[in-house]
Write a protein that holds these residues in place. Structure first.
Motif, PDB file in Angstrom:
ATOM      1  N   VAL A  56       9.914 -13.264  11.020  1.00  7.72           N
ATOM      2  CA  VAL A  56       8.836 -13.629  10.098  1.00  7.72           C
ATOM      3  C   VAL A  56       7.578 -12.899  10.532  1.00  7.72           C
ATOM      4  N   PHE A  57       6.937 -12.216   9.586  1.00  4.60           N
ATOM      5  CA  PHE A  57       5.715 -11.465   9.896  1.00  4.60           C
ATOM      6  C   PHE A  57       4.542 -12.091   9.162  1.00  4.60           C
ATOM      7  N   ASP A  58       3.595 -12.629   9.932  1.00  2.44           N
ATOM      8  CA  ASP A  58       2.360 -13.165   9.358  1.00  2.44           C
ATOM      9  C   ASP A  58       1.350 -12.028   9.240  1.00  2.44           C
ATOM     10  N   ASP A  59       1.056 -11.634   8.001  1.00  2.57           N
ATOM     11  CA  ASP A  59       0.222 -10.466   7.735  1.00  2.57           C
ATOM     12  C   ASP A  59      -1.248 -10.863   7.631  1.00  2.57           C
ATOM     13  N   ALA A  60      -1.843 -11.187   8.794  1.00  2.00           N
ATOM     14  CA  ALA A  60      -3.279 -11.494   8.875  1.00  2.00           C
ATOM     15  C   ALA A  60      -3.682 -12.574   7.887  1.00  2.00           C
ATOM     16  N   SER A  61      -2.903 -13.627   7.820  1.00  2.00           N
ATOM     17  CA  SER A  61      -3.194 -14.712   6.884  1.00  2.00           C
ATOM     18  C   SER A  61      -4.434 -15.484   7.310  1.00  2.00           C
ATOM     19  N   ALA A  62      -5.085 -16.079   6.322  1.00  2.00           N
ATOM     20  CA  ALA A  62      -6.297 -16.859   6.595  1.00  2.00           C
ATOM     21  C   ALA A  62      -6.111 -18.340   6.283  1.00  2.00           C
ATOM     22  N   ASP A  63      -4.869 -18.757   6.010  1.00  3.94           N
ATOM     23  CA  ASP A  63      -4.633 -20.139   5.595  1.00  3.94           C
ATOM     24  C   ASP A  63      -3.742 -20.911   6.564  1.00  3.94           C
ATOM     25  N   GLY A  64      -3.572 -20.410   7.771  1.00  3.63           N
ATOM     26  CA  GLY A  64      -2.742 -21.117   8.735  1.00  3.63           C
ATOM     27  C   GLY A  64      -1.254 -20.875   8.576  1.00  3.63           C
ATOM     28  N   GLY A  84       0.371  -9.941  12.532  1.00  2.00           N
ATOM     29  CA  GLY A  84      -0.454  -8.767  12.318  1.00  2.00           C
ATOM     30  C   GLY A  84      -1.900  -9.186  12.169  1.00  2.00           C
ATOM     31  N   THR A  85      -2.788  -8.451  12.771  1.00  2.00           N
ATOM     32  CA  THR A  85      -4.210  -8.807  12.717  1.00  2.00           C
ATOM     33  C   THR A  85      -5.035  -7.812  11.924  1.00  2.00           C
ATOM     34  N   ALA A  86      -4.475  -6.648  11.646  1.00  2.00           N
ATOM     35  CA  ALA A  86      -5.190  -5.624  10.883  1.00  2.00           C
ATOM     36  C   ALA A  86      -4.511  -5.425   9.538  1.00  2.00           C
ATOM     37  N   GLY A  87      -5.209  -4.801   8.627  1.00  2.00           N
ATOM     38  CA  GLY A  87      -4.640  -4.500   7.327  1.00  2.00           C
ATOM     39  C   GLY A  87      -3.662  -3.348   7.406  1.00  2.00           C
ATOM     40  N   PRO A  88      -3.067  -2.987   6.278  1.00  2.00           N
ATOM     41  CA  PRO A  88      -2.103  -1.885   6.268  1.00  2.00           C
ATOM     42  C   PRO A  88      -2.788  -0.548   6.532  1.00  2.00           C
ATOM     43  N   PRO A  89      -2.050   0.433   7.039  1.00  2.00           N
ATOM     44  CA  PRO A  89      -2.620   1.768   7.247  1.00  2.00           C
ATOM     45  C   PRO A  89      -3.017   2.387   5.908  1.00  2.00           C
ATOM     46  N   PRO A  90      -3.872   3.403   5.916  1.00  2.00           N
ATOM     47  CA  PRO A  90      -4.226   4.090   4.664  1.00  2.00           C
ATOM     48  C   PRO A  90      -2.989   4.621   3.955  1.00  2.00           C
ATOM     49  N   GLY A  91      -2.942   4.424   2.643  1.00  2.00           N
ATOM     50  CA  GLY A  91      -1.815   4.891   1.864  1.00  2.00           C
ATOM     51  C   GLY A  91      -0.654   3.924   1.797  1.00  2.00           C
ATOM     52  N   TRP A  92      -0.766   2.779   2.440  1.00  2.00           N
ATOM     53  CA  TRP A  92       0.293   1.775   2.444  1.00  2.00           C
ATOM     54  C   TRP A  92      -0.160   0.518   1.709  1.00  2.00           C
ATOM     55  N   THR A  93       0.768  -0.119   1.024  1.00  2.00           N
ATOM     56  CA  THR A  93       0.498  -1.477   0.548  1.00  2.00           C
ATOM     57  C   THR A  93       0.774  -2.438   1.695  1.00  2.00           C
ATOM     58  N   ALA A 213       9.467   5.406   2.862  1.00  2.00           N
ATOM     59  CA  ALA A 213       9.712   6.182   1.637  1.00  2.00           C
ATOM     60  C   ALA A 213       8.952   5.636   0.443  1.00  2.00           C
ATOM     61  N   VAL A 214       8.453   4.393   0.535  1.00  2.00           N
ATOM     62  CA  VAL A 214       7.750   3.776  -0.604  1.00  2.00           C
ATOM     63  C   VAL A 214       6.442   3.155  -0.133  1.00  2.00           C
ATOM     64  N   ALA A 215       5.791   3.821   0.804  1.00  2.00           N
ATOM     65  CA  ALA A 215       4.642   3.241   1.498  1.00  2.00           C
ATOM     66  C   ALA A 215       3.548   2.753   0.557  1.00  2.00           C
ATOM     67  N   GLY A 216       3.215   3.530  -0.460  1.00  2.00           N
ATOM     68  CA  GLY A 216       2.101   3.179  -1.327  1.00  2.00           C
ATOM     69  C   GLY A 216       2.508   2.582  -2.651  1.00  2.00           C
ATOM     70  N   SER A 217       3.773   2.260  -2.824  1.00  2.00           N
ATOM     71  CA  SER A 217       4.261   1.795  -4.121  1.00  2.00           C
ATOM     72  C   SER A 217       3.936   0.319  -4.355  1.00  2.00           C
ATOM     73  N   VAL A 218       3.498   0.010  -5.578  1.00  2.00           N
ATOM     74  CA  VAL A 218       3.287  -1.389  -5.945  1.00  2.00           C
ATOM     75  C   VAL A 218       4.561  -2.006  -6.514  1.00  2.00           C
ATOM     76  N   THR A 219       5.583  -1.176  -6.724  1.00  2.00           N
ATOM     77  CA  THR A 219       6.909  -1.659  -7.113  1.00  2.00           C
ATOM     78  C   THR A 219       7.915  -1.120  -6.103  1.00  2.00           C
ATOM     79  N   GLU A 220       7.714  -1.515  -4.853  1.00  2.00           N
ATOM     80  CA  GLU A 220       8.519  -0.949  -3.767  1.00  2.00           C
ATOM     81  C   GLU A 220       9.995  -1.304  -3.895  1.00  2.00           C
ATOM     82  N   ASP A 221      10.314  -2.413  -4.553  1.00  2.00           N
ATOM     83  CA  ASP A 221      11.717  -2.793  -4.699  1.00  2.00           C
ATOM     84  C   ASP A 221      12.479  -1.781  -5.553  1.00  2.00           C
ATOM     85  N   ASP A 368      -4.476   0.318  -4.258  1.00  2.00           N
ATOM     86  CA  ASP A 368      -4.515   1.681  -4.774  1.00  2.00           C
ATOM     87  C   ASP A 368      -5.903   2.085  -5.264  1.00  2.00           C
ATOM     88  N   PRO A 369      -6.876   2.182  -4.380  1.00  2.00           N
ATOM     89  CA  PRO A 369      -8.230   2.520  -4.805  1.00  2.00           C
ATOM     90  C   PRO A 369      -8.453   4.001  -5.045  1.00  2.00           C
TER      91      PRO A 369
END
Length: 376
Positions: A56-64, A84-93, A213-221, A368-369
């Protein structure tokens, strides 16, 4: 087409043989304090998997989320909580980055224990599983000789907005694609996958670079399934409504935000293609009920026939997804199919609008800014 899929699409069996190979479950979670503990309980209750590992990976959650996850794990040695305490790397979701971290950890643990690559399963935190779901999914993956099996869970819908939109997910492919035929080949354009429940042959997953292979995809599935097919691997779909269920979004606000974050990518991100689909949808699903209501004689009869066909297709798709006959709320939602199509088209248009304004967000993160919108 929907009737064909309802008859031919394989279903995960409720009972299956025990799985002897290693099965590693990866759960990325961000702000899932309410949804995650029940899933962990479901995973700990799984049967028929002799070598089960749960990450289980907790991705810098703020709700416990991490604290709730630790309580749910309750010292189970099969479970590992990563933070995880930091956000995703540049180019990754965020999700792709979290999945990469989980997969890397799974590979390291497999090398340390000598358990082999085995089966790698990614689950969203909002999935709920029957006790034999993982064994059935891993067994079906091997039975079909695929690199990826996507068990399609029952999409639960409780509010009116959810009942209008959520059934369209299954209906969209069930009404347009002969899935069993498509799954025999490796054409990337005919892939169907659901990121809430993905079952990989771990060696094939690693061979294509995994979520890199799908680092920046919003439909990674969908995109990771396409990457597998382009590499020559087969992927497959199975109905899993009897063993897996999910409520993807809770209420109209969350639903609208969830779909707006990715619908712009439909039809290759092309606005002209999306408009063409909208015209076809209007012709197919708005014109018949209008003819049935306002027309006369033969025109009215044809309109009623077309509207009835659309409603029947919705009901067949819902039955395929749930594994049971439609209930009253399914009938009501299917009768409102023209309104469902209108809602979908509205969400698609708003998604493109938000993308052009760099206003796509999800769980507090900007998506995706990049400014090169006109080239897409």
């Amino acid at each position: 087409m929907t009737a064909w899929n309802a008859i031919t699409l394989p279903r995960l069996p409720r009972t299956s043989a025990p799985v002897a190979e290693a099965v590693t479950v990866c759960v990325p979670a961000r702000d899932e304090a309410d949804r995650l503990p029940p899933l962990i309980a479901d995973l700990r209750a799984q049967t028929g998997v002799e070598k089960l590992r749960i990450l289980v990976f907790d991705d810098a959650s703020a709700d416990g989320t991490a604290e709730r996850a630790r309580e749910a794990i309750d010292g189970d040695p099969r479970c590992t909580l990563l933070r995880g305490t930091a956000g995703p790397p540049p180019g990754w979701t965020g999700k792709a980055a979290a999945c990469r971290t989980l997969a890397d950890t799974a590979r390291q643990l497999a090398a340390t224990t000598g358990s082999g690559a085995g089966v790698l399963i990614f689950l969203d935190a909002d999935i709920r599983l029957a006790p034999g779901a993982l064994a059935a999914a891993a067994g079906e993956l091997r039975r079909r000789g695929s690199a990826l099996l996507s068990p399609w869970p029952q999409q639960q819908a409780r509010t009116r907005a959810e009942r209008l939109v959520q059934p369209l997910l299954c209906w969209s492919w069930a009404s347009t694609l002969p899935v069993v035929c498509a799954d025999r080949g490796t054409r990337a354009s005919t892939v169907v996958a659901c990121g809430q429940f993905l079952v990989f042959d771990a060696a094939a997953y690693q061979a294509i670079g995994g979520h890199t292979a799908v680092a920046g995809s919003v439909t990674e599935d969908l995109d990771i399934a396409r990457a597998l097919r382009r590499a020559g691997y087969r992927t497959a779909l199975a109905a899993a409504g009897g063993l897996a269920r999910t409520r993807m979004y809770r209420g109209p606000e969350e639903l609208a935000a969830g779909y707006r974050r990715w619908l712009w990518s439909a039809y290759g991100g092309s606005i002209p293609a999306g408009l063409a689909v909208g015209v076809i949808a209007a012709w197919a699903y708005w014109l018949p009920p209008l003819a049935a209501t306002l027309g006369r004689g033969r025109l009215r009869r044809l309109g009623f026939l077309g509207y009835t066909a659309a409603v029947t297709g919705r009901l067949l798709a819902r039955s395929l997804e749930t594994g049971r006959p439609p209930v009253r709320r399914d009938l009501t939602a299917a009768a409102a199919h023209p309104l469902s199509v209108a809602t979908y088209l509205s969400l698609w248009a708003r998604s493109h609008r938000d993308r052009r304004r760099d206003a796509l967000t999800w769980k507090g993160r900007v998506l995706d800014p990049r400014p090169d919108l006109d080239s897409r």
